[in-house]
Design an enzyme around this catalytic site. Structure first.
Site: not given
Lengths: 488, 488, 488, 488
Positions: C99, C103, C190, C256, C291, C295, C298, C446
């Site tokens: 990660c 984002c 995050t 995180e 969001h 995904y 990424c 995640e």
């Protein structure tokens, strides 16, 4: 000239097909109740071209002539064209709940277009010019073209020229000055008996020695030497019975035929590949990419009908808001939309061929189709779950209409009081048609085998992947290769 | 007296069924080509009782009379009895490739036996005695009993007594000195028209106010007031056609009927529960456990036929040793055997009721059935994958026998040279019958809905689990409760 | 001004974070070996903006100022912008295998932008103007923004204002003339300790009474009253050990933190929503759509590294061409690309908000994320399959470097002769890091919980579907509504 | 003499292991905090033998001596013995939530017992007698035996004797009058450093030329020439930290070591196979069947803890009764119990070897294990779903105990008011340990690779299936062979 649905049907009446169905030669086949639904389904592709709200999807200005033509006869000249193809197919799936049979031709036209261009470049042949001329003729007469790829194949482990019977793949048996003589058979040819011409294509990679099998050409469906044998479909004879309930999808259906080519003559101007073994696989793969894309459009559309039917059954049973029902309906939607997303993605990410038309992204088109070999089966399973066991035990419509026992059925097969038993009946038979009956092959078998069986996609997915690049990424992160200095 | 298959058929001829099929009353139903395969399937349960190699599985000495009786009419008096039940069902599935319809009766007999015992203990009734007497009669005459549980149910969100139409669940409409009058309908009653009597059972937990619906009794299938309406099956009329190929499974098939009980009289000696709302759920759950166990036997057996047919298609196509084919066949076997393992496990882990007969382990029986709602669908999907698209596009047998086009079909639908086209044809139609056609409901829909839909098992699995114990384990390991001192 | 990766790191050094890690306050945190990899990962987003080959993806001209800004601080002003976002994220996933944390900020910026516009229209507030000013400042200083949405939530079944402890959701505790006082905590934030400011957003639909909880504002990460507590990560202290092998991914990692807001003052010009309960859900859902789209970029990128590592292990073990290995690698690719296809599709099918920026298609973005909650787990399972059991039993790097036993390890952990044992070692620890270790949460947890847990997507999928339309289609095909006349 | 857990630990202290951990030689290893939990887990097998309620499962009268011995050292002399094995393993899985490491020895003992019997019969050797003597010694001293099968294997595509380095499989390098000299290494040897002796077995089918590799013998773990290198485990050094929360499973854990045999002498009386290439595969497959059965016991037990922990997290979050949570918990139970059912079924269906002990049903044992390669991964995925993202972002216990920030954590990480934050903390770290951390390999990797990777089971499933019989069934039903006449 864009034909109306009615024009299309009239045009079919003029064909002199040599067509067999259930052991009998069929002469007046347009009105045959077993065949008619499949004609209706294709007719829908003509109808949409005249609907103001769908015209933009269903037609296109020809890049050959500038005139408006049916999308199914058009060349894809942009990624947007690929996307509208998907959206059109989804609508047609929604409106027919079955295979509307015309995509194989559309996809074949585009694949032959770009492949002939490249054959000519290498071999100094004139296939591409011939093909453009033929395509103009097709566009101007708004013909329906059946793509004819799948050979009967005999022993699957043996090449065409090595088969015990040399006719297991369609091939040239004689070359004459005016044309060629063709022999063989094409299996489960979608829409064969609803089309004006067939576009013959090879079914796999040819190798040296297979020259006679590397063949692409156009043949009218009623040419001399052509025999069409209609495939049996689950519950086909229900269409011959009185009533309209038991069939499930009364109006629409698919169609496949075994097409025999018994020494059929094809004039040279309709021959688009003849002996170029090195281009057979290009034609196959380009077609496959288009057709694997196609399923990202039609199957979500058909799925929508099944989802709607299933939700309706939940309503009629009074359980629509039960959490497990909502969960399952949500899952059905999720799976159908995943397919649609893949269909869209491979379209948007298309690329231009040397001939100028567009191909979908090969990797993503294969990914799309590979999901299609799985998800419709799970969607169907969930539909069967929610529909209930009555799905396969409803008495016949004749029982329902019977003076003595009809009232029992009406009384006892009622769900929630406000919905007539007949509505529940009809919804059950629709789901039955889609999961077991007449159009089940449109949603299940075709999803599995159309445009190539699952293993064919797995092979392409492996081949289209840049694994060396992925391994390089891993080696860098792992510190086997030099690690990236983020500050450099 | 153990009837032979032939005796059984003759015994059926003596019944005066009020039976409707496709809108017509059927009088000579034993020889009706649509119905006969389902009779053959049940007949197989009689045949096995006379086969030396299967006699040990297919018969048992009655614990009521000491005489040898058919297993399907026997009480399970040990866990070994439960295991042999599973093994017998597997063989019958292998021999018929369909539902052999007699398990509902066997499972119902055992469930009513133990439940009536407990009702009597609590309510000082005499149901158990009556039931034993009736069962002796059944055993001695080797009758075939149809278990009749599923009501038509109307609005699924409403209790029996609150339905808009009070007849949506079978119920007592009048209590007389000599017996009761019963009204209602049982849906998709397996083997209804092949059985001598029906054993009526309630379909769900009853609550106060549902007294009239808490009903168990035995009713001859040809009793006055009984009407049987045969359920339509996919491709049912193929059985009326000439030839034996297109049907796929020519010999055997399942059968379900909608059974109307229009004020049927039942004498008290055949009434086994009448008003005891507190025991309705016990009867339902005991039956469900038996019947969820049953699917651990029959479905692996049917699956074996489908696996064998699929492997044969791979042989006929010349691809049996291809890695992806082997992988898929291996997966099919793995899934079928997982079901079988669950069937065995719940049997071996059975428990004895107060009445003395044995129940399978409830949790594991539910786990067994829940897998059955999934795996046959995946097995079928894989069969369709390997069988190829021809599965749904083969011409009819009439085409194959046709003097003109038959030779084309024979030539072009050949696979490997050494296998006749007809064998390939027959294997394809068998797979078609199991995935789309006549016996597809036996392997798919029944797997989903028979013995309760998937959600019913999920609820039982949750209830049968000792979650508090699992949480205690977690709390101890996590150190929320005191950790175990291994040295203590 | 576009910062370089180096500039970015220097800018972090100026922050006075109140940061705790493993029970200690960390002052020089930029160089802390546990934290540094997560900084490197974000730094990569700065680096790409300067790479000629990636600049087009990684930067954009601001629609606010016309100046070039980092993509992560840009507004999406076309569907093409949404697509390049996905492609940029894929590259970053490939380059970091984890990660890269930026984002949430990018997606939050776009969601707040359009939502404030609509709040202002309805409530005649001035949030949108304030937000534009703040965003200009962010863009011009090329700041890194942490999106802060997830509250700690306490009892999940109770609304914010009804919680036993009123601080379980971030809220306003005092309104002053110059600003507001904010209290609460944001969970697993995050990139919190790598960012310059946090963009606070509500986490769910607010209702009447929750006015104080309907809050959006910007807070510097080192503002007074802010405490950051770094979350433990699997194998985190391996980063403190000598050597670089055992960590698996030495350079990069996620991050995180639990962020405590203990009466933090926020001036009005940084407040973007304060009390408008009717807009809380709009902000949540707009953010969620972005969001969930993210995904689709990424995770396929991270997946590529895992696929490459797995293929490399197969190479190193000498089994890469084994059919079952190829099948499994093909499956991994198929699943990763399905996610990517969904990411692309929802982007291409985006729509323009009233404020002018673009949202991805909501339904397809949810479908995308829902697949992400499944496929990375299966990809990881397959990686563990191919990697072999050594994945979790390799001795430590210290053992490998040990003068006495090192030679044993070098000898015995060798695979194919031509690959050094160390390479095999490193590939194993990389896969370990991705499946169990430091970056496993980046690919697994995640994927499950980021942008909302699976159930959140199911709810949206149900809501975004036009089920009534699907039911209408079904009713027409079934003949409950009038059937379509294709000839009309 | 049955040792207590305490006796067992004391007995370990007497061993002079040459053991390395994290690059250092470990002398006082019984008290090493990294190793101790794995000793505790084995100790539990000793403890249960003394618990009145578990004694019947955990001990058995030896068929060699008649004396009571620990089940882990006993021969299975009935199918009931196989069943109690599964039930014992389930309890141990529940009590430790990890691999308790002693099954490999138990399964190896039984496999070598029956194989040596058959070697002797054919080759007139005396292995079986030797083995019985050694086993009596093991039983009487209640030793813990580590089964040592998996070789390091080098290039997986090459036979042992053809490897570039001849030591990639354990082999005899010298035969002397008093014994043999053995060289090689065994990989990820479970419980190596907790056991008194290792039982060496070959890892695959040997062929001519591999005589030196066809080897079975017993070697004390502290014999000269033996080096044990402890495998790294995810989060292993957390055990060295203060506190007991972050470890997740503080008390118990698994253990694997790379075991180097550097010219170790083995006296003839401890050699049980030496050169009989024709029996290598029998030993491998018998062991594999036992060990694939084993996973039908331990993994459901471990799963129970994970299910309990997950349900507890749902409780602590206040969402336990939410339908989607119940659905997911139900699914977890369903999958765990399916494995258990397979474990039971293959046990009940066991068969007696020529030597007299019992083997589980080979096909069903492979089916059992093959499910184990799938379901624990899905169970874990569901646990991660329900546990929430906090699973991987909780601050450390040190943060939680910190005087300044601890109160923040206590306040903000609280779920429902009535459960202390610490309980929620502990439950999260337990789930973390099982999904990412210390015992994750016990539930995930071992499920995948222990007793053979998934492909190994697929091969056995294919081989153990009577496909010809299945095909015969299909041919009969299809009418290719003669159809069964049910009336005959």
């Amino acid at each position: 000239m864009l034909m109306t649905a009615k024009d299309y049907m009239e045009s079919l009446r003029k064909l002199k097909l040599n067509l067999y169905l259930l052991g009998e030669k069929v002469d007046i086949w347009v009105d045959n109740p077993i065949i008619r639904p499949s004609i209706n389904a294709i007719a829908m592709t003509y109808k949409l071209a005249h609907e103001p709200e769908n015209e933009a999807l269903a037609t296109r200005d020809s890049i050959l002539t500038g005139k408006k033509v049916n999308k199914f006869n058009a060349l894809f000249s942009s990624t947007d064209d690929l996307v509208t193809k998907i959206k059109l197919q989804k609508i047609l799936g929604q409106r027919t709940a079955c295979c509307f049979q015309r995509c194989v031709g559309m996809d074949g036209i585009n694949a032959v277009f770009s492949t002939t261009y490249e054959i000519d470049r290498k071999h100094r042949t004139e296939y591409h010019h011939r093909f453009r001329e033929w395509l103009k003729y097709v566009q101007e007469n708004d013909l329906c073209i059946a793509g004819a790829m799948t050979d009967v194949k005999g022993h699957r482990g043996v090449t065409p020229s090595q088969q015990a019977d040399p006719d297991m793949f369609v091939h040239v048996v004689e070359r004459r000055s005016d044309g060629i003589i063709v022999r063989g058979a094409k299996a489960h040819l979608t829409g064969a008996a609803n089309s004006h011409e067939m576009l013959i294509m090879p079914t796999l990679r040819m190798r040296e020695g297979d020259e006679d099998y590397s063949l692409s050409c156009a043949i009218p469906t009623d040419a001399e030497g052509v025999t069409l044998i209609y495939g049996r479909q689950s519950c086909d004879t229900r269409k011959l019975e009185e009533g309209d309930i038991d069939v499930g999808n009364y109006n629409f259906g698919g169609q496949e035929a075994l097409v025999i080519l018994d020494d059929v003559f094809v004039p040279w101007e309709k021959v688009f590949m003849c002996g170029e073994v090195d281009f057979s696989i290009m034609l196959v793969e380009r077609f496959a990419a288009y057709h694997r894309q196609s399923y990202g459009g039609c199957k979500p559309g058909i799925g929508d009908v099944l989802i709607g039917a299933t939700a309706s059954m939940a309503d009629y049973n009074g359980v629509r808001r039960a959490p497990h029902i909502r969960e399952k309906l949500g899952e059905m939607i999720h799976l159908a939309e995943t397919i649609y997303a893949c269909g869209l993605a491979c379209s948007y990410e298309g690329w231009q061929t040397m001939a100028g038309n567009y191909q979908p992204n090969t990797l993503l088109a294969n990914v799309c189709k590979h999901n299609v070999t799985r998800f419709p089966f799970e969607i169907t399973r969930l539909a069967e779950d929610i529909a209930g066991g009555l799905l396969v035990t409803t008495p016949s419509e004749k029982d329902f209409r019977h003076p003595v026992i009809g009232k029992y059925i009406d009384k006892y097969l009622k769900g929630v009081p406000e919905v007539p038993t007949e509505a529940r009946y009809r919804m059950l038979t629709l789901i039955h048609a889609m999961s077991f009956g007449l159009v089940a092959p449109s949603y299940r078998t075709e999803s599995m085998h159309g445009a190539g069986s699952p293993q064919a996609q797995k092979i392409m997915i492996e081949r289209e992947t840049d694994m060396e690049y992925k391994q390089k990424l891993a080696r860098s992160i792992a510190g086997i290769d030099e690690r990236e200095n983020v500050l450099a």
